[in-house]
Design an enzyme around this catalytic site. Structure first.
Site, PDB file in Angstrom:
ATOM      1  N   PHE A 168       0.828  -1.215   0.000  1.00 30.36           N
ATOM      2  CA  PHE A 168       0.000   0.000   0.000  1.00 30.36           C
ATOM      3  C   PHE A 168       0.859   1.259   0.000  1.00 30.36           C
ATOM      4  O   PHE A 168       0.756   2.112  -0.890  1.00 30.36           O
ATOM      5  CB  PHE A 168      -0.925  -0.032   1.216  1.00 30.36           C
ATOM      6  CG  PHE A 168      -1.631   1.259   1.511  1.00 30.36           C
ATOM      7  CD1 PHE A 168      -2.454   1.860   0.565  1.00 30.36           C
ATOM      8  CD2 PHE A 168      -1.471   1.885   2.738  1.00 30.36           C
ATOM      9  CE1 PHE A 168      -3.107   3.056   0.839  1.00 30.36           C
ATOM     10  CE2 PHE A 168      -2.121   3.071   3.023  1.00 30.36           C
ATOM     11  CZ  PHE A 168      -2.933   3.668   2.070  1.00 30.36           C
ATOM     12  N   ASP A 189      13.833 -11.847  -0.590  1.00 29.08           N
ATOM     13  CA  ASP A 189      13.365 -12.120   0.770  1.00 29.08           C
ATOM     14  C   ASP A 189      14.303 -11.424   1.748  1.00 29.08           C
ATOM     15  O   ASP A 189      15.533 -11.530   1.625  1.00 29.08           O
ATOM     16  CB  ASP A 189      13.367 -13.631   1.013  1.00 29.08           C
ATOM     17  CG  ASP A 189      12.641 -14.021   2.287  1.00 29.08           C
ATOM     18  OD1 ASP A 189      12.847 -13.335   3.320  1.00 29.08           O
ATOM     19  OD2 ASP A 189      11.884 -15.003   2.264  1.00 29.08           O
ATOM     20  N   LEU A 190      13.738 -10.710   2.715  1.00 25.45           N
ATOM     21  CA  LEU A 190      14.581 -10.033   3.703  1.00 25.45           C
ATOM     22  C   LEU A 190      15.377 -11.012   4.557  1.00 25.45           C
ATOM     23  O   LEU A 190      16.321 -10.607   5.236  1.00 25.45           O
ATOM     24  CB  LEU A 190      13.714  -9.141   4.608  1.00 25.45           C
ATOM     25  CG  LEU A 190      13.114  -7.896   3.958  1.00 25.45           C
ATOM     26  CD1 LEU A 190      12.221  -7.164   4.956  1.00 25.45           C
ATOM     27  CD2 LEU A 190      14.203  -6.961   3.451  1.00 25.45           C
ATOM     28  N   LEU A 200      10.268  -0.020   3.691  1.00 25.36           N
ATOM     29  CA  LEU A 200       8.872  -0.114   4.103  1.00 25.36           C
ATOM     30  C   LEU A 200       8.449  -1.550   4.395  1.00 25.36           C
ATOM     31  O   LEU A 200       7.444  -1.760   5.086  1.00 25.36           O
ATOM     32  CB  LEU A 200       7.960   0.441   3.003  1.00 25.36           C
ATOM     33  CG  LEU A 200       8.217   1.876   2.550  1.00 25.36           C
ATOM     34  CD1 LEU A 200       7.332   2.205   1.348  1.00 25.36           C
ATOM     35  CD2 LEU A 200       7.965   2.856   3.686  1.00 25.36           C
ATOM     36  N   ALA A 201       9.168  -2.523   3.855  1.00 29.94           N
ATOM     37  CA  ALA A 201       8.747  -3.920   3.983  1.00 29.94           C
ATOM     38  C   ALA A 201       8.650  -4.307   5.453  1.00 29.94           C
ATOM     39  O   ALA A 201       9.586  -4.112   6.225  1.00 29.94           O
ATOM     40  CB  ALA A 201       9.739  -4.825   3.267  1.00 29.94           C
ATOM     41  N   ALA A 202       7.502  -4.849   5.836  1.00 31.89           N
ATOM     42  CA  ALA A 202       7.270  -5.205   7.234  1.00 31.89           C
ATOM     43  C   ALA A 202       5.995  -6.007   7.346  1.00 31.89           C
ATOM     44  O   ALA A 202       5.142  -5.971   6.461  1.00 31.89           O
ATOM     45  CB  ALA A 202       7.161  -3.952   8.107  1.00 31.89           C
ATOM     46  N   TYR A 234       3.986  -6.302  17.687  1.00 34.63           N
ATOM     47  CA  TYR A 234       4.323  -5.448  16.545  1.00 34.63           C
ATOM     48  C   TYR A 234       5.136  -4.247  17.011  1.00 34.63           C
ATOM     49  O   TYR A 234       6.194  -3.934  16.447  1.00 34.63           O
ATOM     50  CB  TYR A 234       3.046  -4.983  15.841  1.00 34.63           C
ATOM     51  CG  TYR A 234       3.286  -3.887  14.833  1.00 34.63           C
ATOM     52  CD1 TYR A 234       3.937  -4.143  13.631  1.00 34.63           C
ATOM     53  CD2 TYR A 234       2.857  -2.582  15.090  1.00 34.63           C
ATOM     54  CE1 TYR A 234       4.159  -3.136  12.711  1.00 34.63           C
ATOM     55  CE2 TYR A 234       3.073  -1.569  14.162  1.00 34.63           C
ATOM     56  CZ  TYR A 234       3.725  -1.849  12.982  1.00 34.63           C
ATOM     57  OH  TYR A 234       3.956  -0.845  12.085  1.00 34.63           O
TER      58      TYR A 234
END
Length: 295
Positions: free
Chosen positions: A11, A45-46, A67-69, A135
């Protein structure tokens, strides 16, 4: 100038990519899934440091927006918060630090959830952290871990409060409410209606991120927020006012979280002093855009 965005197909990533491209940046992106036809996108892939090094070497970014999370607080797998948000970020920083030409700015997206249940006044960057769920703990741990790299990488940290817009998944509250109004549903099931949040517009958030990587205030942490709060009751009332449609709200106990953060209101003073003229639209404007449904 080249930017590398992790989570570019998510998003926020789509809006940040569009904002950077409009400002003349060449934008590369990585994500966890295959994406045919996009020559500037790479699957990575992180958890795979070697693959991250390959992508960084290929893109040679001047700036990175991470931003990946795992971002949905109600996500059921607590371990994934730490595996992706903490260890995945560490792997990315390791890959960036070992690059032949390290970037001039690395923007890390943390979260206002690190402040937890603090409710007195507006929350500034100096407010003590008090995370109330896995989180939030994973994001605060990410911030502490990133400090270990501050001598090797030019890091800027952002703590966005709630933000929304067209295209956000319906497991987030405002898109769920908007979707019910768009189909003119008679009833909506929600959890605690007296949860107060500081809502921003994703387009304004993307502008803030772009301006920060261009300005490069290295070593600083910024709240990204409006400084205004609305309850879910407010959101329902605004949507009713825009659409003329009335909806019956039923509280579903299954949606009420025991560790819910009751009120989050951010102090945007530092961000606004650093980025003169930055602001986020009133919530009424953002909801109107979402109810129209056009990106």
């Amino acid at each position: 100038m080249r930017a590398l965005i992790t989570g570019i197909k998510g998003f926020t990533g789509r809006y940040v990519a569009a904002e950077l491209q409009a400002a003349g940046w060449e934008v590369f992106g990585i994500g966890a899934h295959e994406e045919a036809g996009d020559t500037l996108y790479r699957r990575a892939d992180l958890g795979d440091v070697a693959r991250l090094r390959e992508v960084v070497a290929e893109a040679q970014p001047d700036a990175v927006v991470h931003l990946a999370a795992v971002a949905f607080v109600g996500h059921g797998d607590a371990e994934s918060f730490y595996r992706v948000n903490l260890i995945g970020t560490r792997n990315l920083l390791e890959a960036l630090a070992s690059a032949e030409c390290p970037p001039s700015c690395v923007l890390l997206a943390s979260s206002a959830n690190v402040y937890g249940n603090a409710t007195e006044g507006m929350l500034s960057e100096s407010t003590p952290a008090n995370p109330a769920n896995d989180y939030a703990v994973s994001k605060l741990a990410m911030e502490y871990m990133a400090n270990l790299w501050k001598d090797r990488l030019p890091i800027v940290t952002v703590r966005p409060f709630n933000y929304t817009g067209v295209g956000q998944a319906e497991n987030f509250l405002l898109p769920k409410i908007v979707a019910h109004f768009r189909r003119r549903a008679e009833v909506i099931e929600l959890g605690n209606l007296d949860v107060w949040r500081d809502f921003s517009d994703v387009r304004a958030v993307a502008r803030a991120y772009r301006r920060l990587i261009e300005l490069r205030p290295i070593g600083q942490t910024f709240n990204v927020c409006s400084g205004r709060t609305h309850s879910l009751r407010d959101v329902i009332a605004i949507a009713e006012g825009i659409t003329g449609h009335r909806i019956r709200v039923e509280v579903n106990p299954a949606f009420v979280r025991s560790n819910e953060v009751t009120r989050l209101c951010g102090d945007p003073s530092r961000l606004m002093a650093t980025l003169p003229g930055w602001e986020t639209p009133p919530l009424e404007e953002t909801l109107g855009w979402m109810l129209e449904g056009e990106a």
